[in-house]
Design an enzyme around this catalytic site. Structure first.
Site, PDB file in Angstrom:
ATOM      1  N   ASP A 205      26.568  42.301  35.558  1.00 63.66           N
ATOM      2  CA  ASP A 205      27.244  43.580  35.360  1.00 63.66           C
ATOM      3  C   ASP A 205      27.307  44.315  36.699  1.00 63.66           C
ATOM      4  O   ASP A 205      26.272  44.623  37.286  1.00 63.66           O
ATOM      5  CB  ASP A 205      26.428  44.382  34.338  1.00 63.66           C
ATOM      6  CG  ASP A 205      26.981  45.770  34.085  1.00 63.66           C
ATOM      7  OD1 ASP A 205      27.982  46.165  34.735  1.00 63.66           O
ATOM      8  OD2 ASP A 205      26.400  46.483  33.251  1.00 63.66           O
ATOM      9  N   ILE A 206      28.518  44.589  37.165  1.00 60.22           N
ATOM     10  CA  ILE A 206      28.662  45.232  38.478  1.00 60.22           C
ATOM     11  C   ILE A 206      28.064  46.637  38.499  1.00 60.22           C
ATOM     12  O   ILE A 206      27.585  47.096  39.529  1.00 60.22           O
ATOM     13  CB  ILE A 206      30.135  45.243  38.949  1.00 60.22           C
ATOM     14  CG1 ILE A 206      30.197  45.549  40.455  1.00 60.22           C
ATOM     15  CG2 ILE A 206      30.975  46.201  38.109  1.00 60.22           C
ATOM     16  CD1 ILE A 206      31.451  45.092  41.140  1.00 60.22           C
TER      17      ILE A 206
ATOM     18  N   ASP B  94      36.819  49.276  35.776  1.00 59.67           N
ATOM     19  CA  ASP B  94      37.083  50.694  36.057  1.00 59.67           C
ATOM     20  C   ASP B  94      36.443  51.580  34.985  1.00 59.67           C
ATOM     21  O   ASP B  94      35.704  52.522  35.290  1.00 59.67           O
ATOM     22  CB  ASP B  94      38.605  50.900  36.091  1.00 59.67           C
ATOM     23  CG  ASP B  94      39.020  52.239  36.698  1.00 59.67           C
ATOM     24  OD1 ASP B  94      38.194  52.876  37.378  1.00 59.67           O
ATOM     25  OD2 ASP B  94      40.174  52.626  36.490  1.00 59.67           O
TER      26      ASP B  94
ATOM     27  N   TYR C  34      45.339  42.535  34.948  1.00 55.49           N
ATOM     28  CA  TYR C  34      46.428  42.278  35.903  1.00 55.49           C
ATOM     29  C   TYR C  34      46.752  40.783  36.023  1.00 55.49           C
ATOM     30  O   TYR C  34      47.614  40.392  36.794  1.00 55.49           O
ATOM     31  CB  TYR C  34      46.102  42.875  37.281  1.00 55.49           C
ATOM     32  CG  TYR C  34      46.155  44.395  37.312  1.00 55.49           C
ATOM     33  CD1 TYR C  34      46.567  45.141  36.199  1.00 55.49           C
ATOM     34  CD2 TYR C  34      45.794  45.093  38.448  1.00 55.49           C
ATOM     35  CE1 TYR C  34      46.617  46.529  36.236  1.00 55.49           C
ATOM     36  CE2 TYR C  34      45.839  46.492  38.493  1.00 55.49           C
ATOM     37  CZ  TYR C  34      46.247  47.195  37.378  1.00 55.49           C
ATOM     38  OH  TYR C  34      46.293  48.561  37.426  1.00 55.49           O
TER      39      TYR C  34
END
Length: 172
Positions: free
Chosen positions: A13-14, A37, A129
């Site tokens: 997990d960033i 984000d 994306y």
């Protein structure tokens, strides 16, 4: 790349990374979104959104352009700063790899200006994306290798699942 610099891969997990800079795959509005984000804004708390709103009120009135990067506080994250960058949407018709490379190049430049020694990147543009993971990994790793300044000791790619980890490991 600096002699003592290291590129690491981590499965996880960033938002949990204890680094100087966490790179956020932001959208151009800078006001939060889905994926990485959303997670960064949720865990980092309202300070990050407030800082992003200040940016929108000032120099970034029209938002952040694709490939550009800008820093804010990391709020309640264990990192010191968040560097927001806007990844390109993948296109079969148009080669946008230079924009994806710009995200990594400009994020590292901003991190370096902040005096950061450790930077954690997500797999930019590979979520909604739709950038194909092997290509995104190749561009990310190559760009970091080319642009990493010796002041930055560690660049960590934080991958959300084993498949993404394996693809980045192959690129590395």
């Amino acid at each position: 790349m600096g002699d003592m610099s290291v590129i690491e891969l981590v499965l996880g997990d960033i938002t949990a990374q204890e680094v100087d800079v966490v790179v956020n795959a932001a959208n151009s509005s800078l006001l939060g979104g889905g994926g990485v984000d959303g997670a960064i804004h949720r865990k980092g708390g309202p300070e990050i959104l407030a800082a992003c709103r200040d940016l929108r009120a000032g120099h970034y009135g029209k938002g952040l352009k694709t490939g550009q990067a800008v820093a804010t506080t990391a709020g309640r994250l264990p990192a010191r700063w968040v560097v927001h960058t806007v990844g390109p949407v993948w296109s079969a018709e148009e080669d946008r790899s230079s924009l994806l490379a710009d995200c990594h190049r400009n994020s590292l430049r901003v991190a370096e200006e902040l005096g950061a020694q450790s930077v954690a990147f997500p797999a930019i543009s590979t979520g909604v994306y739709r950038w194909p993971l092997p290509d995104a990994a190749r561009i990310a790793v190559a760009t970091v290798h080319e642009t990493l300044a010796p002041e930055i000791k560690t660049v960590r790619f934080v991958l959300f699942d084993q498949a993404a980890y394996d693809v980045f490991a192959a690129a590395l």
